[in-house]
Write a protein that holds these residues in place. Structure first.
Motif, PDB file in Angstrom:
ATOM      1  N   GLU A 142       0.815  -1.220   0.000  1.00 46.40           N
ATOM      2  CA  GLU A 142       0.000   0.000   0.000  1.00 46.40           C
ATOM      3  C   GLU A 142       0.848   1.269   0.000  1.00 46.40           C
ATOM      4  N   SER A 143       0.221   2.347  -0.420  1.00 47.11           N
ATOM      5  CA  SER A 143       0.910   3.641  -0.435  1.00 47.11           C
ATOM      6  C   SER A 143       1.290   4.058   0.989  1.00 47.11           C
ATOM      7  N   GLY A 144       2.521   4.530   1.156  1.00 47.19           N
ATOM      8  CA  GLY A 144       2.954   5.068   2.443  1.00 47.19           C
ATOM      9  C   GLY A 144       3.534   4.060   3.424  1.00 47.19           C
ATOM     10  N   GLY A 203       6.307   2.469   3.135  1.00 46.45           N
ATOM     11  CA  GLY A 203       7.759   2.605   3.223  1.00 46.45           C
ATOM     12  C   GLY A 203       8.545   1.836   2.180  1.00 46.45           C
ATOM     13  N   LYS A 204       7.937   1.567   1.035  1.00 41.58           N
ATOM     14  CA  LYS A 204       8.622   0.803  -0.024  1.00 41.58           C
ATOM     15  C   LYS A 204       9.858   1.567  -0.532  1.00 41.58           C
ATOM     16  N   SER A 205       9.661   2.850  -0.899  1.00 40.36           N
ATOM     17  CA  SER A 205      10.791   3.641  -1.402  1.00 40.36           C
ATOM     18  C   SER A 205      11.847   3.787  -0.315  1.00 40.36           C
ATOM     19  N   SER A 206      11.390   3.997   0.915  1.00 39.77           N
ATOM     20  CA  SER A 206      12.337   4.194   2.021  1.00 39.77           C
ATOM     21  C   SER A 206      13.197   2.957   2.239  1.00 39.77           C
ATOM     22  N   LEU A 207      12.605   1.772   2.126  1.00 42.45           N
ATOM     23  CA  LEU A 207      13.379   0.532   2.295  1.00 42.45           C
ATOM     24  C   LEU A 207      14.399   0.390   1.173  1.00 42.45           C
ATOM     25  N   PHE A 261      17.759   7.942   4.620  1.00 44.21           N
ATOM     26  CA  PHE A 261      16.343   7.918   5.012  1.00 44.21           C
ATOM     27  C   PHE A 261      15.819   9.346   4.983  1.00 44.21           C
ATOM     28  N   ASP A 262      14.685   9.553   4.326  1.00 44.56           N
ATOM     29  CA  ASP A 262      14.072  10.877   4.233  1.00 44.56           C
ATOM     30  C   ASP A 262      12.721  10.818   4.958  1.00 44.56           C
ATOM     31  N   PRO A 263      12.590  11.553   6.085  1.00 48.21           N
ATOM     32  CA  PRO A 263      11.317  11.504   6.812  1.00 48.21           C
ATOM     33  C   PRO A 263      10.162  12.098   6.000  1.00 48.21           C
ATOM     34  N   ALA A 302       5.748  10.461  -2.445  1.00 51.37           N
ATOM     35  CA  ALA A 302       5.091   9.275  -3.015  1.00 51.37           C
ATOM     36  C   ALA A 302       5.688   8.959  -4.390  1.00 51.37           C
ATOM     37  N   THR A 303       5.783   7.682  -4.695  1.00 51.22           N
ATOM     38  CA  THR A 303       6.319   7.254  -5.995  1.00 51.22           C
ATOM     39  C   THR A 303       5.259   7.437  -7.076  1.00 51.22           C
ATOM     40  N   ILE A 304       5.706   7.955  -8.214  1.00 58.89           N
ATOM     41  CA  ILE A 304       4.800   8.105  -9.358  1.00 58.89           C
ATOM     42  C   ILE A 304       5.168   7.015 -10.355  1.00 58.89           C
ATOM     43  N   ALA A 353       4.633   2.172  -7.281  1.00 61.78           N
ATOM     44  CA  ALA A 353       3.739   3.081  -6.562  1.00 61.78           C
ATOM     45  C   ALA A 353       2.619   2.285  -5.912  1.00 61.78           C
ATOM     46  N   GLY A 354       2.288   2.633  -4.657  1.00 62.04           N
ATOM     47  CA  GLY A 354       1.180   1.955  -3.986  1.00 62.04           C
ATOM     48  C   GLY A 354      -0.165   2.496  -4.433  1.00 62.04           C
ATOM     49  N   GLN A 355      -0.168   3.751  -4.872  1.00 60.15           N
ATOM     50  CA  GLN A 355      -1.444   4.367  -5.252  1.00 60.15           C
ATOM     51  C   GLN A 355      -2.015   3.720  -6.505  1.00 60.15           C
ATOM     52  N   ILE A 366       8.862  -0.547  12.515  1.00 57.63           N
ATOM     53  CA  ILE A 366       8.822  -1.081  13.884  1.00 57.63           C
ATOM     54  C   ILE A 366       9.448  -0.116  14.898  1.00 57.63           C
ATOM     55  N   ASP A 367      10.053   0.969  14.397  1.00 61.45           N
ATOM     56  CA  ASP A 367      10.589   1.985  15.320  1.00 61.45           C
ATOM     57  C   ASP A 367       9.469   2.828  15.930  1.00 61.45           C
ATOM     58  N   MET A 368       8.280   2.776  15.343  1.00 62.31           N
ATOM     59  CA  MET A 368       7.221   3.674  15.799  1.00 62.31           C
ATOM     60  C   MET A 368       6.512   3.128  17.046  1.00 62.31           C
ATOM     61  N   SER A 388      12.809  -1.585   9.948  1.00 56.59           N
ATOM     62  CA  SER A 388      12.591  -0.141  10.005  1.00 56.59           C
ATOM     63  C   SER A 388      13.547   0.518   9.028  1.00 56.59           C
ATOM     64  N   ALA A 389      12.993   1.170   8.028  1.00 54.32           N
ATOM     65  CA  ALA A 389      13.842   1.899   7.079  1.00 54.32           C
ATOM     66  C   ALA A 389      14.505   3.060   7.800  1.00 54.32           C
ATOM     67  N   LYS A 390      13.862   3.532   8.879  1.00 51.59           N
ATOM     68  CA  LYS A 390      14.401   4.680   9.609  1.00 51.59           C
ATOM     69  C   LYS A 390      15.653   4.304  10.402  1.00 51.59           C
TER      70      LYS A 390
END
Ligand SMILES: Nc1nc2c(ncn2[C@@H]2O[C@H](COP(=O)(O)OP(=O)(O)OP(=O)(O)O)[C@@H](O)[C@H]2O)c(=O)[nH]1
Length: 202
Positions: free
Chosen positions: A19-21, A23-27, A36-38, A42-44, A68-70, A127-129, A154-156
């Motif tokens: 799904e969108s958001g 963290g696919k791009s972040s991983l 890592f960019d907080p 979104a990926t187009i 893209a998840g969207q 999982i950091d959240m 966690s990508a973060k």
């Protein structure tokens, strides 16, 4: 012996879906560029990175497709899946709806994948959240039911990111049917020739 400087054993197509958001791009960016960019945008359509890693002394080239998840960007869905040897399906442990949508993503994999032995990896991200709503046990149960690999990440903080790719690639390499079509006489860790001759000349 490491094969790091020579030509790669193979090139693998790895797909990241979910799904969108989630963290696919972040991983992907954590794995490829260690960043890592907080405020990751979104990926187009689809983003694409090429990298390589050494598995069991063999260099493997990776083409990583970050989709893209969207829904509105997913008109090219069948072509994303074509020829992929591995798929990383991501959900966000703070979003129950992203977990509940996993069935949809698994159905998409089964519908569009051209490799029937494709290796699937389920990644429970963020999982950091502190506000987790999907437990590790729930994730594991889903992964078991769908016969996929499973990891929490966690990508973060980087936790689990390297492992995600290492375990997936290792499993793909252990499944030669997925990648050695154009090298029918070669098996990892040995040099054999089914027709009786030797290709390596030594
Ligand atoms: N705290 C935390 N935030 C994360 C993590 N991974 C991603 N994020 C954040 O979540 C948001 C969405 O991340 P993306 O990587 O763009 O998600 P995506 O799945 O690629 O989204 P689409 O491109 O829309 O499909 C961004 O603000 C990221 O910084 C993580 O492990 N921990």
């Amino acid at each position: 012996m490491s094969d790091d400087s020579s030509s790669p054993l193979t090139t693998l197509k790895i797909l990241i879906i979910g799904e969108s958001g989630v963290g696919k791009s972040s991983l992907m960016l954590r794995f490829v560029d260690d960043v890592f960019d907080p405020e990751q945008a979104a990926t187009i359509g689809v983003d694409f990175r090429v990298t390589s890693m050494v598995i069991d002394g063999n260099r493997v080239k990776l083409a990583i497709w970050d989709t893209a998840g969207q829904e509105r960007f997913r008109t090219l869905t069948p072509s994303y899946y074509r020829g992929a040897q591995g798929v990383i399906c991501v959900y966000d442990v703070t979003s129950r709806s992203s977990f509940e949508k996993l069935n949809h993503w698994m159905t998409e994999v089964d519908t569009y994948c051209t490799n029937e032995n494709i290796i699937k990896m389920m990644v429970a991200n963020k999982i950091d959240m502190p506000n987790r709503v999907v437990s590790r046990e729930e994730g594991l149960k889903f992964a078991k039911r769908h016969r996929t690999l499973f990891i929490e990440a966690s990508a973060k903080t980087k936790e689990g990111v390297q492992c995600t790719f290492e375990e997936l690639i290792e499993k793909i390499i252990q499944t030669p049917d997925l990648w050695d079509n154009d090298r029918p006489t070669f098996r990892l860790g040995q040099s054999t020739d089914a027709s009786g001759g030797s290709l390596c000349g030594c």
